[in-house]
Design a protein around this motif. Sequence first.
Motif, PDB file in Angstrom:
ATOM      1  N   ASN A 155      14.469 -10.208   6.555  1.00  0.00           N
ATOM      2  CA  ASN A 155      14.612 -11.156   6.665  1.00  0.00           C
ATOM      3  C   ASN A 155      12.979 -11.622   6.311  1.00  0.00           C
ATOM      4  O   ASN A 155      12.161 -12.024   6.237  1.00  0.00           O
ATOM      5  N   PRO A 156      13.176 -11.044   4.809  1.00  0.00           N
ATOM      6  CA  PRO A 156      11.439 -11.095   4.097  1.00  0.00           C
ATOM      7  C   PRO A 156      11.369 -12.660   3.976  1.00  0.00           C
ATOM      8  O   PRO A 156      12.132 -13.552   3.171  1.00  0.00           O
ATOM      9  N   TRP A 157      10.850 -13.175   4.690  1.00  0.00           N
ATOM     10  CA  TRP A 157      10.046 -14.325   4.813  1.00  0.00           C
ATOM     11  C   TRP A 157       8.871 -14.864   4.569  1.00  0.00           C
ATOM     12  O   TRP A 157       8.190 -15.500   3.511  1.00  0.00           O
ATOM     13  N   ARG A 158       8.159 -14.217   3.381  1.00  0.00           N
ATOM     14  CA  ARG A 158       7.068 -14.388   2.179  1.00  0.00           C
ATOM     15  C   ARG A 158       7.269 -13.505   1.434  1.00  0.00           C
ATOM     16  O   ARG A 158       6.868 -12.397   2.093  1.00  0.00           O
ATOM     17  N   ILE A 159       6.743 -13.755   0.379  1.00  0.00           N
ATOM     18  CA  ILE A 159       6.564 -12.893  -0.568  1.00  0.00           C
ATOM     19  C   ILE A 159       5.542 -13.978  -1.226  1.00  0.00           C
ATOM     20  O   ILE A 159       4.532 -14.517  -1.141  1.00  0.00           O
ATOM     21  N   HIS A 160       4.588 -12.818  -2.283  1.00  0.00           N
ATOM     22  CA  HIS A 160       3.141 -13.045  -2.967  1.00  0.00           C
ATOM     23  C   HIS A 160       2.765 -12.236  -4.067  1.00  0.00           C
ATOM     24  O   HIS A 160       3.635 -10.883  -4.375  1.00  0.00           O
ATOM     25  N   PHE A 161       2.738 -12.588  -5.514  1.00  0.00           N
ATOM     26  CA  PHE A 161       2.455 -12.075  -6.510  1.00  0.00           C
ATOM     27  C   PHE A 161       0.650 -11.764  -6.514  1.00  0.00           C
ATOM     28  O   PHE A 161      -0.028 -12.152  -6.348  1.00  0.00           O
TER      29      PHE A 161
ATOM     30  N   ILE B 104      10.505  -8.705   8.908  1.00  0.00           N
ATOM     31  CA  ILE B 104      10.639  -8.650   9.915  1.00  0.00           C
ATOM     32  C   ILE B 104      11.728  -7.824   9.951  1.00  0.00           C
ATOM     33  O   ILE B 104      12.504  -7.172   9.802  1.00  0.00           O
ATOM     34  N   GLY B 105      11.031  -7.018  10.875  1.00  0.00           N
ATOM     35  CA  GLY B 105      11.921  -5.317  11.755  1.00  0.00           C
ATOM     36  C   GLY B 105      12.603  -6.002  12.853  1.00  0.00           C
ATOM     37  O   GLY B 105      12.684  -7.080  13.336  1.00  0.00           O
ATOM     38  N   GLN B 106      12.919  -5.114  13.176  1.00  0.00           N
ATOM     39  CA  GLN B 106      14.720  -5.072  14.505  1.00  0.00           C
ATOM     40  C   GLN B 106      13.816  -5.173  15.404  1.00  0.00           C
ATOM     41  O   GLN B 106      13.949  -5.981  15.814  1.00  0.00           O
ATOM     42  N   ASP B 107      12.991  -4.549  16.195  1.00  0.00           N
ATOM     43  CA  ASP B 107      12.376  -5.154  17.755  1.00  0.00           C
ATOM     44  C   ASP B 107      10.709  -4.854  17.375  1.00  0.00           C
ATOM     45  O   ASP B 107      10.154  -4.942  17.967  1.00  0.00           O
ATOM     46  N   GLN B 108      10.395  -3.723  17.204  1.00  0.00           N
ATOM     47  CA  GLN B 108       8.371  -3.155  17.618  1.00  0.00           C
ATOM     48  C   GLN B 108       8.136  -3.429  15.779  1.00  0.00           C
ATOM     49  O   GLN B 108       6.838  -3.512  16.057  1.00  0.00           O
ATOM     50  N   TRP B 109       8.318  -2.931  15.454  1.00  0.00           N
ATOM     51  CA  TRP B 109       7.281  -2.571  13.711  1.00  0.00           C
ATOM     52  C   TRP B 109       7.759  -3.808  12.372  1.00  0.00           C
ATOM     53  O   TRP B 109       9.470  -4.709  12.148  1.00  0.00           O
ATOM     54  N   GLU B 110       7.022  -4.803  12.617  1.00  0.00           N
ATOM     55  CA  GLU B 110       6.769  -4.767  11.129  1.00  0.00           C
ATOM     56  C   GLU B 110       7.510  -4.546   9.604  1.00  0.00           C
ATOM     57  O   GLU B 110       6.108  -3.839   9.504  1.00  0.00           O
ATOM     58  N   MET B 111       7.196  -5.148   9.422  1.00  0.00           N
ATOM     59  CA  MET B 111       7.346  -4.405   7.045  1.00  0.00           C
ATOM     60  C   MET B 111       6.460  -5.335   6.521  1.00  0.00           C
ATOM     61  O   MET B 111       6.944  -6.676   6.227  1.00  0.00           O
ATOM     62  N   VAL B 112       6.045  -4.942   5.667  1.00  0.00           N
ATOM     63  CA  VAL B 112       4.660  -5.331   4.491  1.00  0.00           C
ATOM     64  C   VAL B 112       5.500  -4.222   3.192  1.00  0.00           C
ATOM     65  O   VAL B 112       4.975  -2.968   3.462  1.00  0.00           O
ATOM     66  N   GLU B 113       6.161  -5.415   2.327  1.00  0.00           N
ATOM     67  CA  GLU B 113       6.878  -4.193   1.065  1.00  0.00           C
ATOM     68  C   GLU B 113       6.212  -4.410  -0.232  1.00  0.00           C
ATOM     69  O   GLU B 113       5.979  -5.705  -0.228  1.00  0.00           O
ATOM     70  N   VAL B 114       5.482  -3.608  -1.149  1.00  0.00           N
ATOM     71  CA  VAL B 114       5.714  -3.933  -2.462  1.00  0.00           C
ATOM     72  C   VAL B 114       6.909  -3.855  -2.927  1.00  0.00           C
ATOM     73  O   VAL B 114       8.035  -2.720  -3.039  1.00  0.00           O
ATOM     74  N   VAL B 115       7.537  -5.232  -3.588  1.00  0.00           N
ATOM     75  CA  VAL B 115       9.026  -4.816  -4.130  1.00  0.00           C
ATOM     76  C   VAL B 115       8.923  -4.139  -5.342  1.00  0.00           C
ATOM     77  O   VAL B 115       8.592  -4.792  -6.552  1.00  0.00           O
ATOM     78  N   ARG B 116       9.877  -3.417  -5.844  1.00  0.00           N
ATOM     79  CA  ARG B 116      10.107  -2.782  -7.169  1.00  0.00           C
ATOM     80  C   ARG B 116      11.732  -2.901  -7.603  1.00  0.00           C
ATOM     81  O   ARG B 116      12.340  -2.921  -6.874  1.00  0.00           O
ATOM     82  N   ARG B 117      11.400  -3.200  -9.092  1.00  0.00           N
ATOM     83  CA  ARG B 117      12.567  -3.493  -9.583  1.00  0.00           C
ATOM     84  C   ARG B 117      14.157  -2.090  -9.249  1.00  0.00           C
ATOM     85  O   ARG B 117      13.463  -1.032  -8.488  1.00  0.00           O
TER      86      ARG B 117
END
Length: 179
Positions: A136-142, A153-166
């Motif tokens: 559930n990628p709820w926020r994006i920013h360049f 948003i993660g499943q239970d305990q962990w959320e993710m912040v990812e650098v999105v690549r092609r």
Amino acid sequence: HPQYADNRYVYVFSNGPVSEPKGKLNRVSRFTVSREAPRACDPASERIIIEWASNGHNGGDLAFGPDGMLYISAGDGTSDSDTDLTGQKISDLVSGMLRIDVDHPAPGQAYAIPRDNPFLDIPDARGELWAYGFRNPWRIHFDPQGHLWCGDIGQDQWEMVEVVRRGDNYGWSIVEGGH
């Protein structure tokens, strides 16, 4: 829109209709804002750019990248644990980061698919995908260097912040962010 001062375009992500709990759609629309006060969006100016089925985990952020393309985050379309088993598919738009060109639409369309999108020439894949495997990628920013960051948003305990690549796969629903 990057040329908002000239064209007065704003883009909106929505999900609905609320009266239909099954069969809701995610939609990206473009509206024109009036030049005179109160500078409101004209409802009659709505142009539907793209839409797809989603009944939860809608994602729902959008941003223009430094390349001028419109990036759109899409969740897995469910309200639980990828019950539609779509997180690892590239044949639909859910669980994906989309990248489209709204300034140079294809004939008869509201957008074009950029020729350098990674899944464009793969049979049965959606060419609009830039990356996939999001819950559930709820926020994006360049950032100032042009990197696309995503809060997912993660499943239970962990959320993710990812650098999105092609073309990258972010693992949902077979893996989740770690410690």
